[in-house]
Design an enzyme around this catalytic site. Structure first.
Site, PDB file in Angstrom:
ATOM      1  N   LYS A   1     -31.609  47.309  13.443  1.00  0.00           N
ATOM      2  CA  LYS A   1     -31.504  48.769  13.282  1.00  0.00           C
ATOM      3  C   LYS A   1     -30.728  49.130  12.007  1.00  0.00           C
ATOM      4  O   LYS A   1     -31.137  49.978  11.229  1.00  0.00           O
ATOM      5  CB  LYS A   1     -30.795  49.400  14.500  1.00  0.00           C
ATOM      6  CG  LYS A   1     -31.488  49.130  15.832  1.00  0.00           C
ATOM      7  CD  LYS A   1     -30.776  49.788  17.002  1.00  0.00           C
ATOM      8  CE  LYS A   1     -29.380  49.266  17.278  1.00  0.00           C
ATOM      9  NZ  LYS A   1     -29.313  47.845  17.665  1.00  0.00           N
TER      10      LYS A   1
ATOM     11  N   ARG B   1     -25.066  36.617  11.579  1.00  0.00           N
ATOM     12  CA  ARG B   1     -24.774  37.809  10.745  1.00  0.00           C
ATOM     13  C   ARG B   1     -23.412  37.700  10.064  1.00  0.00           C
ATOM     14  O   ARG B   1     -22.428  37.245  10.654  1.00  0.00           O
ATOM     15  CB  ARG B   1     -24.799  39.068  11.611  1.00  0.00           C
ATOM     16  CG  ARG B   1     -24.381  40.308  10.826  1.00  0.00           C
ATOM     17  CD  ARG B   1     -24.708  41.589  11.534  1.00  0.00           C
ATOM     18  NE  ARG B   1     -24.249  41.645  12.904  1.00  0.00           N
ATOM     19  CZ  ARG B   1     -24.634  42.559  13.771  1.00  0.00           C
ATOM     20  NH1 ARG B   1     -25.481  43.510  13.406  1.00  0.00           N
ATOM     21  NH2 ARG B   1     -24.182  42.552  15.003  1.00  0.00           N
TER      22      ARG B   1
ATOM     23  N   ARG C   1     -23.414  42.415  25.782  1.00  0.00           N
ATOM     24  CA  ARG C   1     -24.077  43.534  25.085  1.00  0.00           C
ATOM     25  C   ARG C   1     -25.527  43.644  25.532  1.00  0.00           C
ATOM     26  O   ARG C   1     -26.062  44.744  25.697  1.00  0.00           O
ATOM     27  CB  ARG C   1     -23.988  43.336  23.569  1.00  0.00           C
ATOM     28  CG  ARG C   1     -22.585  43.570  23.033  1.00  0.00           C
ATOM     29  CD  ARG C   1     -22.380  42.967  21.658  1.00  0.00           C
ATOM     30  NE  ARG C   1     -23.169  43.579  20.624  1.00  0.00           N
ATOM     31  CZ  ARG C   1     -23.316  43.058  19.392  1.00  0.00           C
ATOM     32  NH1 ARG C   1     -22.707  41.926  19.087  1.00  0.00           N
ATOM     33  NH2 ARG C   1     -24.044  43.671  18.499  1.00  0.00           N
TER      34      ARG C   1
ATOM     35  N   ARG D   1     -27.614  55.946  23.545  1.00  0.00           N
ATOM     36  CA  ARG D   1     -27.613  54.621  24.151  1.00  0.00           C
ATOM     37  C   ARG D   1     -27.540  54.670  25.668  1.00  0.00           C
ATOM     38  O   ARG D   1     -27.557  53.634  26.321  1.00  0.00           O
ATOM     39  CB  ARG D   1     -26.387  53.903  23.643  1.00  0.00           C
ATOM     40  CG  ARG D   1     -26.628  52.491  23.215  1.00  0.00           C
ATOM     41  CD  ARG D   1     -25.406  52.152  22.437  1.00  0.00           C
ATOM     42  NE  ARG D   1     -25.253  50.805  22.120  1.00  0.00           N
ATOM     43  CZ  ARG D   1     -25.256  50.339  20.870  1.00  0.00           C
ATOM     44  NH1 ARG D   1     -25.502  51.133  19.868  1.00  0.00           N
ATOM     45  NH2 ARG D   1     -24.995  49.100  20.648  1.00  0.00           N
TER      46      ARG D   1
ATOM     47  N   ARG E   1     -18.385  40.068  12.679  1.00  0.00           N
ATOM     48  CA  ARG E   1     -17.910  41.066  13.643  1.00  0.00           C
ATOM     49  C   ARG E   1     -17.308  40.392  14.868  1.00  0.00           C
ATOM     50  O   ARG E   1     -17.801  39.365  15.335  1.00  0.00           O
ATOM     51  CB  ARG E   1     -19.071  41.970  14.063  1.00  0.00           C
ATOM     52  CG  ARG E   1     -19.199  43.176  13.169  1.00  0.00           C
ATOM     53  CD  ARG E   1     -20.448  43.956  13.385  1.00  0.00           C
ATOM     54  NE  ARG E   1     -20.783  44.223  14.779  1.00  0.00           N
ATOM     55  CZ  ARG E   1     -21.841  44.942  15.145  1.00  0.00           C
ATOM     56  NH1 ARG E   1     -22.633  45.464  14.231  1.00  0.00           N
ATOM     57  NH2 ARG E   1     -22.104  45.156  16.418  1.00  0.00           N
TER      58      ARG E   1
HETATM   59  P1  AP5 Z   1     -28.688  44.330  11.964  1.00  0.00           P
HETATM   60  O1  AP5 Z   1     -29.527  45.191  11.090  1.00  0.00           O
HETATM   61  O2  AP5 Z   1     -27.224  44.283  11.708  1.00  0.00           O
HETATM   62  O3  AP5 Z   1     -28.995  44.634  13.523  1.00  0.00           O
HETATM   63  P2  AP5 Z   1     -28.590  45.855  14.451  1.00  0.00           P
HETATM   64  O4  AP5 Z   1     -29.738  46.155  15.325  1.00  0.00           O
HETATM   65  O5  AP5 Z   1     -28.025  46.967  13.634  1.00  0.00           O
HETATM   66  O6  AP5 Z   1     -27.475  45.116  15.289  1.00  0.00           O
HETATM   67  P3  AP5 Z   1     -26.084  45.626  15.878  1.00  0.00           P
HETATM   68  O7  AP5 Z   1     -25.442  44.389  16.440  1.00  0.00           O
HETATM   69  O8  AP5 Z   1     -25.309  46.393  14.857  1.00  0.00           O
HETATM   70  O9  AP5 Z   1     -26.553  46.542  17.010  1.00  0.00           O
HETATM   71  P4  AP5 Z   1     -25.736  46.963  18.229  1.00  0.00           P
HETATM   72  O10 AP5 Z   1     -26.560  48.079  18.702  1.00  0.00           O
HETATM   73  O11 AP5 Z   1     -25.409  45.932  19.220  1.00  0.00           O
HETATM   74  O12 AP5 Z   1     -24.292  47.259  17.594  1.00  0.00           O
HETATM   75  P5  AP5 Z   1     -23.557  48.622  17.232  1.00  0.00           P
HETATM   76  O13 AP5 Z   1     -22.795  48.377  16.004  1.00  0.00           O
HETATM   77  O14 AP5 Z   1     -24.484  49.766  17.300  1.00  0.00           O
HETATM   78  O15 AP5 Z   1     -29.312  42.849  11.866  1.00  0.00           O
HETATM   79  C1  AP5 Z   1     -28.725  41.774  12.569  1.00  0.00           C
HETATM   80  C2  AP5 Z   1     -28.861  40.503  11.724  1.00  0.00           C
HETATM   81  O16 AP5 Z   1     -30.242  40.177  11.612  1.00  0.00           O
HETATM   82  C3  AP5 Z   1     -28.334  40.654  10.286  1.00  0.00           C
HETATM   83  O17 AP5 Z   1     -27.678  39.476   9.904  1.00  0.00           O
HETATM   84  C4  AP5 Z   1     -29.610  40.870   9.446  1.00  0.00           C
HETATM   85  O18 AP5 Z   1     -29.460  40.378   8.118  1.00  0.00           O
HETATM   86  C5  AP5 Z   1     -30.638  40.110  10.240  1.00  0.00           C
HETATM   87  N1  AP5 Z   1     -31.963  40.720  10.141  1.00  0.00           N
HETATM   88  C6  AP5 Z   1     -32.259  42.059  10.222  1.00  0.00           C
HETATM   89  N2  AP5 Z   1     -33.578  42.246  10.083  1.00  0.00           N
HETATM   90  C7  AP5 Z   1     -34.141  41.000   9.935  1.00  0.00           C
HETATM   91  C8  AP5 Z   1     -35.480  40.555   9.761  1.00  0.00           C
HETATM   92  N3  AP5 Z   1     -36.521  41.416   9.721  1.00  0.00           N
HETATM   93  N4  AP5 Z   1     -35.692  39.221   9.654  1.00  0.00           N
HETATM   94  C9  AP5 Z   1     -34.642  38.337   9.692  1.00  0.00           C
HETATM   95  N5  AP5 Z   1     -33.335  38.709   9.842  1.00  0.00           N
HETATM   96  C10 AP5 Z   1     -33.098  40.039   9.971  1.00  0.00           C
HETATM   97  O19 AP5 Z   1     -22.556  48.769  18.473  1.00  0.00           O
HETATM   98  C11 AP5 Z   1     -21.448  47.922  18.648  1.00  0.00           C
HETATM   99  C12 AP5 Z   1     -20.644  48.381  19.861  1.00  0.00           C
HETATM  100  O20 AP5 Z   1     -20.159  49.727  19.646  1.00  0.00           O
HETATM  101  C13 AP5 Z   1     -21.430  48.457  21.186  1.00  0.00           C
HETATM  102  O21 AP5 Z   1     -21.476  47.215  21.840  1.00  0.00           O
HETATM  103  C14 AP5 Z   1     -20.608  49.510  21.942  1.00  0.00           C
HETATM  104  O22 AP5 Z   1     -19.424  48.959  22.473  1.00  0.00           O
HETATM  105  C15 AP5 Z   1     -20.213  50.499  20.850  1.00  0.00           C
HETATM  106  N6  AP5 Z   1     -21.197  51.573  20.683  1.00  0.00           N
HETATM  107  C16 AP5 Z   1     -21.961  51.800  19.586  1.00  0.00           C
HETATM  108  N7  AP5 Z   1     -22.753  52.864  19.778  1.00  0.00           N
HETATM  109  C17 AP5 Z   1     -22.476  53.326  21.026  1.00  0.00           C
HETATM  110  C18 AP5 Z   1     -22.996  54.389  21.810  1.00  0.00           C
HETATM  111  N8  AP5 Z   1     -23.968  55.192  21.337  1.00  0.00           N
HETATM  112  N9  AP5 Z   1     -22.486  54.581  23.046  1.00  0.00           N
HETATM  113  C19 AP5 Z   1     -21.520  53.784  23.544  1.00  0.00           C
HETATM  114  N10 AP5 Z   1     -20.992  52.741  22.852  1.00  0.00           N
HETATM  115  C20 AP5 Z   1     -21.471  52.517  21.603  1.00  0.00           C
END
Ligand code: AP5
Length: 242
Positions: A33, A152, A196, A108, A185
């Site tokens: 994402k 990552r 997660r 979410r 991270r």
């Molecule tokens: P990346 O693009 O970083 O993936 P992502 O989907 O953004 O992953 P996140 O881990 O950030 O998502 P998440 O939803 O768990 O975390 P968030 O920060 O929102 O890509 C991942 C890896 O893959 C990278 O190394 C990249 O280079 C590689 N990659 C990407 N595309 C590729 C491709 N096509 N081919 C090969 N490799 C590729 O949330 C973290 C925490 O915050 C949650 O657990 C929760 O505690 C809290 N939180 C956040 N939002 C909320 C909410 N709305 N409500 C409640 N709690 C929340």
């Protein structure tokens, strides 16, 4: 990838002329994402709003929200809806969101989705030209998600996202753009990833179904090169906007 390099599935060049409105990027942890949101920002010139990044910013600054969120995020659970909705409400008041924005990691839960839908509906009543939301869910299988999460690396300065398997830095552990040391991270361990994923299946998968049922929804295969996934999202958004 530059703006002009993104092409849709028919090879047409996509451009900033498309007025994207609000776009939701949905999908499991590590599905891509954040990576895709950054591509779409370059293409459309609208901001990425990542609730994960906003929360990590609060943790880094030691705000009250950050203090509450830190432990919850460390366990791989979700931060309470009221806190997240309030944080998003503040961010959406910024003028850079006027033409649209890419929500990455929000909504979410069904409570967050209900809050967001009500907000858009209220806006639609005030603004005749308000664009409806479109939602794109990115799909990748579990094994690939785990590999992406544990591989990552992030730049703490420019927020660039790397991966030791698919997008390594030119010099090991050093950001190509600003020379900062790359970090991992705190929640990117296999153990926290499993939690997660549990939270995703229980609380976020129903949000995907909610937007599927509303229409203006597409699924894009995320197990392809980054530019191909980006082109798939652009094509989907353009079709959904017609
Ligand atoms: P990346 O693009 O970083 O993936 P992502 O989907 O953004 O992953 P996140 O881990 O950030 O998502 P998440 O939803 O768990 O975390 P968030 O920060 O929102 O890509 C991942 C890896 O893959 C990278 O190394 C990249 O280079 C590689 N990659 C990407 N595309 C590729 C491709 N096509 N081919 C090969 N490799 C590729 O949330 C973290 C925490 O915050 C949650 O657990 C929760 O505690 C809290 N939180 C956040 N939002 C909320 C909410 N709305 N409500 C409640 N709690 C929340």
């Amino acid at each position: 990838m530059s703006n002009t390099e993104v092409k849709d599935g028919m090879g047409r060049e996509a451009g900033k002329k498309t007025c994207p409105g609000p776009i939701l990027l949905l999908g499991a942890p590590g599905v891509g994402k954040g990576t895709q949101a950054k591509e779409l920002v370059k293409l459309w010139g609208i901001p990425q709003i990542s609730t994960g990044d906003l929360l990590r910013g609060n943790v880094a600054q030691g705000t009250e929200l950050g203090r509450v969120a830190k432990e919850i995020m460390g366990r791989g659970e979700l931060v309470p809806d009221t806190l997240v909705n309030e944080m998003v409400a503040v961010r959406l008041q910024q003028p850079d969101t006027a033409k649209g924005y890419i929500l990455d990691g929000f909504p979410r839960t069904l409570v967050q989705a209900g809050w967001f839908d009500d907000r858009l509906a209220a806006q639609g009543q005030k603004q005749a030209n308000a664009m409806p939301v479109v939602a794109v869910s990115i799909k990748v299988d579990y094994t690939q998600l785990l590999r992406r999460i544990t591989g990552r690396r992030n730049c703490p300065v420019c927020q660039s996202i790397y991966n030791v398997h698919s997008k390594p830095a030119q010099r090991d552990g050093i950001c190509d753009l600003d020379g900062a040391g790359l970090g991992q991270r705190a929640d990117d361990s296999e153990k926290v990833f499993e939690e997660r994923m549990r939270a995703y299946e229980a609380l976020t998968a129903p949000v995907v179904e909610h937007y599927r049922a509303l229409g203006r929804f597409a699924v894009v295969d995320g197990d392809q090169p980054v530019d191909v996934v980006a082109a798939g999202i652009v094509t989907a958004v353009e079709l959904l906007r017609k």
